[in-house]
Write a protein that holds these residues in place. Structure first.
Motif, PDB file in Angstrom:
ATOM      1  N   PHE A  26       0.840  -1.192   0.000  1.00 34.94           N
ATOM      2  CA  PHE A  26       0.000   0.000   0.000  1.00 34.94           C
ATOM      3  C   PHE A  26       0.883   1.252   0.000  1.00 34.94           C
ATOM      4  O   PHE A  26       1.772   1.369   0.830  1.00 34.94           O
ATOM      5  N   GLN A  31      -2.334   5.167   2.364  1.00 30.36           N
ATOM      6  CA  GLN A  31      -2.686   4.418   3.562  1.00 30.36           C
ATOM      7  C   GLN A  31      -2.965   5.361   4.745  1.00 30.36           C
ATOM      8  O   GLN A  31      -3.867   5.120   5.532  1.00 30.36           O
ATOM      9  N   LEU A  93      -5.017   2.186  -3.225  1.00 32.66           N
ATOM     10  CA  LEU A  93      -4.511   1.129  -2.340  1.00 32.66           C
ATOM     11  C   LEU A  93      -4.393  -0.197  -3.086  1.00 32.66           C
ATOM     12  O   LEU A  93      -3.401  -0.918  -2.943  1.00 32.66           O
TER      13      LEU A  93
END
Ligand SMILES: [Zn+2]
Length: 103
Positions: A26, A31, A93
């Motif tokens: 990620f 994140q 993501l």
């Protein structure tokens, strides 16, 4: 019975934390944004202000992620329409956009 996508989302999140070749899959900044949005959404679901996700999503941040991934793939267009920023965070993501795949 939880769907496979839900369980794969849990596995992916764990994989992201284990220090190996896929460590930090990620993007860090995205994140961070997720970590800001998730508690906000959990509270919103608990207060009944967001009814897009099923209530189980408000269990904790891990369950919110797993349920959000389910909806991301299974109800992409409505997800994007109702929760655009969250949708775009998931696109980053997961490095894919289900709406593009459908086009
Ligand atoms: Zn779960």
């Amino acid at each position: 019975m939880p769907v496979g996508l839900h369980e794969m989302a849990h596995a992916l999140e764990l994989e992201n934390m284990i220090e190996n070749e896929e460590y930090q899959f990620f993007p860090t900044q995205v994140q961070q944004r997720w970590k800001q949005l998730a508690p906000y959404y959990i509270e919103s679901i608990k207060r009944g202000e967001t009814d897009f996700f099923r209530e189980y999503a408000a269990t904790n941040v891990r369950e919110f992620f797993a349920v959000a991934v389910e909806y991301f793939f299974e109800n992409s267009a409505e997800f994007q329409r109702q929760h655009l920023e969250l949708y775009e965070v998931l696109v980053s993501l997961l490095n894919q956009n289900p709406l593009r795949l459908a086009a």
